[in-house]
Design a protein around this motif. Structure first.
Motif, PDB file in Angstrom:
ATOM      1  N   HIS A  55       0.972  -1.281  -0.060  1.00 59.61           N
ATOM      2  CA  HIS A  55      -0.098  -0.028  -0.027  1.00 59.61           C
ATOM      3  C   HIS A  55       0.815   1.543   0.024  1.00 59.61           C
ATOM      4  N   ASP A 119       0.992  11.630   0.248  1.00 55.24           N
ATOM      5  CA  ASP A 119      -0.203  10.623  -0.061  1.00 55.24           C
ATOM      6  C   ASP A 119      -0.546   9.715   1.282  1.00 55.24           C
ATOM      7  N   ILE A 120       0.253   9.536   2.294  1.00 54.18           N
ATOM      8  CA  ILE A 120      -0.026   8.777   3.722  1.00 54.18           C
ATOM      9  C   ILE A 120       0.664   9.715   4.523  1.00 54.18           C
ATOM     10  N   GLY A 147      -7.547  12.392  -1.159  1.00 52.90           N
ATOM     11  CA  GLY A 147      -7.405  11.160  -1.151  1.00 52.90           C
ATOM     12  C   GLY A 147      -6.259  10.441  -0.497  1.00 52.90           C
ATOM     13  N   TRP A 149      -4.250   9.081   2.866  1.00 55.50           N
ATOM     14  CA  TRP A 149      -4.554   8.410   4.101  1.00 55.50           C
ATOM     15  C   TRP A 149      -3.813   9.098   5.278  1.00 55.50           C
ATOM     16  N   TRP A 150      -4.561   9.189   6.325  1.00 56.23           N
ATOM     17  CA  TRP A 150      -3.927   9.573   7.775  1.00 56.23           C
ATOM     18  C   TRP A 150      -4.088   8.264   8.509  1.00 56.23           C
ATOM     19  N   TRP A 179     -11.672  15.202   6.439  1.00 50.91           N
ATOM     20  CA  TRP A 179     -11.257  13.880   6.652  1.00 50.91           C
ATOM     21  C   TRP A 179     -12.451  13.107   6.662  1.00 50.91           C
ATOM     22  N   GLN A 180     -12.385  11.954   6.391  1.00 48.90           N
ATOM     23  CA  GLN A 180     -13.575  10.799   6.354  1.00 48.90           C
ATOM     24  C   GLN A 180     -13.052   9.830   7.292  1.00 48.90           C
ATOM     25  N   GLN A 182     -12.610   6.266   8.034  1.00 45.27           N
ATOM     26  CA  GLN A 182     -12.902   4.789   7.409  1.00 45.27           C
ATOM     27  C   GLN A 182     -12.856   3.562   8.395  1.00 45.27           C
ATOM     28  N   ARG A 215      -7.877   5.191  10.903  1.00 48.38           N
ATOM     29  CA  ARG A 215      -7.568   5.345   9.537  1.00 48.38           C
ATOM     30  C   ARG A 215      -8.822   6.123   8.673  1.00 48.38           C
ATOM     31  N   ARG A 217      -9.593   9.057   5.388  1.00 48.77           N
ATOM     32  CA  ARG A 217      -9.128   9.539   4.082  1.00 48.77           C
ATOM     33  C   ARG A 217      -9.474  11.017   3.846  1.00 48.77           C
ATOM     34  N   ARG A 218      -8.457  11.701   3.159  1.00 51.45           N
ATOM     35  CA  ARG A 218      -8.709  13.027   2.900  1.00 51.45           C
ATOM     36  C   ARG A 218      -9.766  13.258   2.014  1.00 51.45           C
TER      37      ARG A 218
END
Length: 219
Positions: A55, A119-120, A147, A149-150, A179-180, A182, A215, A217-218
Motif C-alpha cells: 500500500h 499521500d500517507i 485522497g 490516508w491519515w 477527513w472521512q 474509514q 484510518r 481519508r482526505r
C-alpha cells in the motif's frame, strides 16, 4: 571567566523543556538498546491499520513526530520517506544519519512542505505530544493530498505529563474537517505502557486511559 561562570549558572537555572524530556527518554532507550531498533515499524504501519506493505509503494509518506528510530526504513518502495520531528537535529547524536529516510526538524504545527505534498501521513503516539493539537491537525490536513490516508494512533484519557501535555478523548477522530473516518479500533494499555505490544496483544479496553487507532481519508 566571569562570563563562563554566569553561563554555567544560567544553564543550571533553566527549567527543562518538553523537548529536553523527550530527548532524555530517547537517550535512555539508546543506552539500553545500543542501536535503536526499528524492525517493528513495518507491523505498526501495516498490520495495525489493516494495510499491506505494498500500500505504501510509490507513495509520498510523512511520519509526524517520528522519533529517532528510523520509523520508515522498512518502506523501501515508497516514493518519499519523510520523518518530521522538532528534535531531529538533536537526534543526530543517536545515529539517525545512518537511515535512508529523510529527517526534517520542524514541529507539527509548522510543517515546511507545500499543500498536498503527501499521500500517507502517520501520527503514531505523537498527537498528544504536540504544543497545539488544533494547529497540528490543520497542518496535517493541509499537507495531505486529496485522497490521502491519515494513520493515527494516540493514547486517550491519560493525565497530562511533561511530554504528553494533552488529554484527548475517544472522539478526536470522529469529525475532523476535511477527513472521512474509514476505520477505528480501541485497545487497553499494558501495565508497562508499551503501546505497540498492547495493540499486538489485542488488549481489550475496559476503563481509564486507552489507545485509539484510526484510518482516515482526505476528502
Amino acid at each position: 571567566m566571569v562570563r563562563s561562570v554566569a553561563g554555567q549558572l544560567l544553564r543550571r537555572l533553566r527549567a527543562p523543556t518538553k523537548g529536553d524530556a523527550e530527548l532524555q527518554y530517547w537517550r535512555e532507550r539508546a543506552s539500553i538498546e545500543g542501536t535503536l531498533a526499528n524492525a517493528h515499524y513495518e507491523r505498526v504501519f501495516t498490520v495495525h491499520f489493516g494495510l499491506a506493505p505494498g500500500h505504501f509503494d510509490g507513495k509520498r509518506v510523512l511520519d509526524v513526530g517520528c522519533g529517532p528510530r528510523g520509523s520508515l526504513e522498512w518502506a523501501t518502495g515508497a516514493a518519499q520517506r519523510v520523518g518530521l520531528d522538532p528534535l531531529a537535529g538533536r537526534y543526530r547524536a543517536l545515529g539517525i544519519d545512518r537511515h535512508a529516510m529523510r529527517y526534517v526538524s520542524a514541529p507539527a504545527e509548522r510543517i515546511p512542505f507545500p499543500a498536498g505534498s503527501f499521500d500517507i501521513v502517520a501520527s503514531l503516539n505523537s498527537l498528544d505530544h504536540v504544543e497545539d493539537v488544533a494547529q497540528a491537525i490543520a497542518e496535517i490536513t493541509r499537507v495531505a493530498a486529496p485522497g490521502a490516508w491519515w494513520l493515527l494512533t494516540v493514547e486517550v484519557g491519560h493525565e497530562p505529563t511533561a511530554t504528553e501535555p494533552h488529554s484527548l478523548s475517544w472522539d478526536v477522530a470522529d469529525a475532523l474537517d476535511g477527513w472521512q473516518l474509514q476505520w477505528s479500533a480501541r485497545n487497553g494499555l499494558r501495565e508497562d505502557h508499551d503501546i505497540y505490544r498492547s495493540i499486538d496483544e489485542a488488549l481489550p479496553y475496559t476503563s481509564g486511559p486507552g489507545l485509539l487507532r484510526a484510518r482516515l481519508r482526505r476528502v
